[in-house]
Design an enzyme around this catalytic site. Structure first.
Site: not given
Length: 428
Positions: A126, A188, A211, A236, A326, A413, A418
């Site tokens: 974008y 959008q 924004n 920003s 920044h 466990e 397993h």
């Protein structure tokens, strides 16, 4: 800009100061959710409607092809092309260094593990195009995507009043080998890339600043779809830490450089004396008068502030709480502070390193976490465009070495299948 004395602030005061871009009544969320739903249901038709509503332009199609981009880019001068090429070269050089092959590791005899990089197949970029058109953001996003080897790069940018894009955006597209730009902006555009429309392809991950509406759309998409985002990157901000070795003229210029991004931008100064604060404010007022975007910058400055601290260490404490996108260390003593930085998106060291350099051409990326998200997120890099897949290989010796531990762990466990998967191999 208001001036606060840090030593007089309590925890509640500081918490209020560092908070920004909040949506307490969920008004932005409600608007964005409606936009997302409309795009999801109506696809291209919704994008055309929103272009008319928000961008004030009637579109007959939702993209520009390579031929159109070449025609638009013809307006870029040789001098401007050279500057864009310099930025391209530096950004490319810095980001190429991030693409590394990791070593294989033998965790125990016969057991080898390693990681390999794979590019994210489809990424969406974008590129904002509201009050300021940002070809630099295009470079910052597309270069690491190309280095990573992403198979498809989808680019969305709001249409200008003429139904096209800015000449610099078009030129950068050609420079990057991108032959199509989709004419969609705001939340959008995010929705279009997340769900796909008749024209805009669906992507796996969405990148780019914007924004509060764009940022909200990205966070909603991340939580409601299988499409990932780079980070929450909204309005920003900059935080400047300064002492008596700083130049007030430079500080004011840095604060205004951030403020001119948009009215919802924020420029913060943490300095070690009231005298510095007063001098910087005088410089801000003087420099503001000659800026073409003075009205925008003025609103942002009015919503910004100065914190006077007793020391650079105290200023650094405040900075880590603020977690700036920044951070400028406007001091000759910056080496004393770098080790104390915990939360920041990108850092600019000393009195001759303006944030503008990183915004355009030093090589680092300017797509960074805002609104305190620097506490948990990094800026965009090549890593943002790849997946790291782990591999392991076990030899006959390795299964005998690791097997007993796996059997015990699986049994404790209660996962006996397993355990059996290892036991059978050990017997073999």
């Amino acid at each position: 800009m208001k001036i606060f004395n840090y030593s007089e602030l309590n925890k509640s005061d500081i918490s209020q100061l560092v908070q920004r871009n909040v949506d307490p009544a969920n008004e932005i969320r409600a608007i964005v959710e409606d936009v997302i739903s409309h795009v999801q249901q109506h696809g291209d038709r919704a994008l055309i409607d929103y272009a008319l509503k928000f961008d004030k332009v009637e579109l007959d199609k939702l993209y520009l092809d390579q031929k159109e981009l070449e025609e638009i880019a013809a307006a870029v001068s040789d001098e401007q092309k050279a500057a864009l090429q310099t930025a391209y070269n530096n950004i490319n050089t810095f980001h190429k260094s991030q693409l590394k092959t990791e070593d294989e590791v033998e965790t125990m005899p016969g057991v080898t593990c390693w990681r390999e990089l794979r590019p994210i197949e489809k990424v969406g970029l974008y590129i904002p195009g509201g009050s300021a058109v940002l070809p630099s953001t295009f470079l910052m996003l597309a270069i690491p995507a190309k280095i990573a080897g992403c198979h498809e790069v989808v680019v969305c940018s709001p249409p200008q009043k003429n139904g096209k894009v800015n000449a610099f955006i078009a030129y950068v597209a050609l420079l990057l080998g991108i032959d199509k730009i989709y004419l969609a902006g705001g939340s959008q555009a995010v929705a279009a890339m997340a769900y796909g429309t008749e024209t805009v392809p669906k992507v796996d991950k969405i990148f780019g600043p914007g924004n509060q509406f764009v940022t909200k759309a990205k966070t909603i998409i991340q939580s409601t779809t299988t499409t990932a985002i780079d980070m929450p990157a909204g309005p920003s901000e900059v935080l400047v830490i300064a002492d008596e070795t700083a130049n007030p003229v430079f500080i004011a210029a840095d604060l205004l450089a951030q403020a001119e991004h948009g009215m919802d931008s924020q420029s913060i100064l943490a300095c070690t004396s009231n005298a510095i604060a007063v001098e910087v404010l005088r410089e801000v007022d003087e420099q503001l008068t000659v800026l073409p975007r003075a009205e925008i910058a003025k609103v942002a400055i009015e919503n910004s502030y100065i914190v006077v601290t007793n020391s650079l260490d105290e200023a650094m404490d405040f900075s880590n709480l603020y977690a700036p996108e920044h951070l400028i260390l406007a001091t000759a003593n910056w080496q004393q502070l770098t080790g104390r930085i915990i939360n920041a998106g990108s850092v600019f060291l000393g009195n001759l390193t303006p944030e503008s350099a990183g915004d355009y051409a030093s090589g680092t990326n300017h797509t960074l976490p805002t609104s305190s998200y620097a506490r948990a997120y990094s800026g965009v890099s090549v890593d943002s465009f790849v997946k790291k897949i782990t591999f392991q290989y076990i030899t006959p010796e390795g299964i005998q070495n690791i097997g007993p531990s796996v059997e015990i762990l699986a049994e404790l466990e209660g996962l006996h299948a397993h355990k059996n998967a290892v036991t059978l191999r050990m017997k073999e």
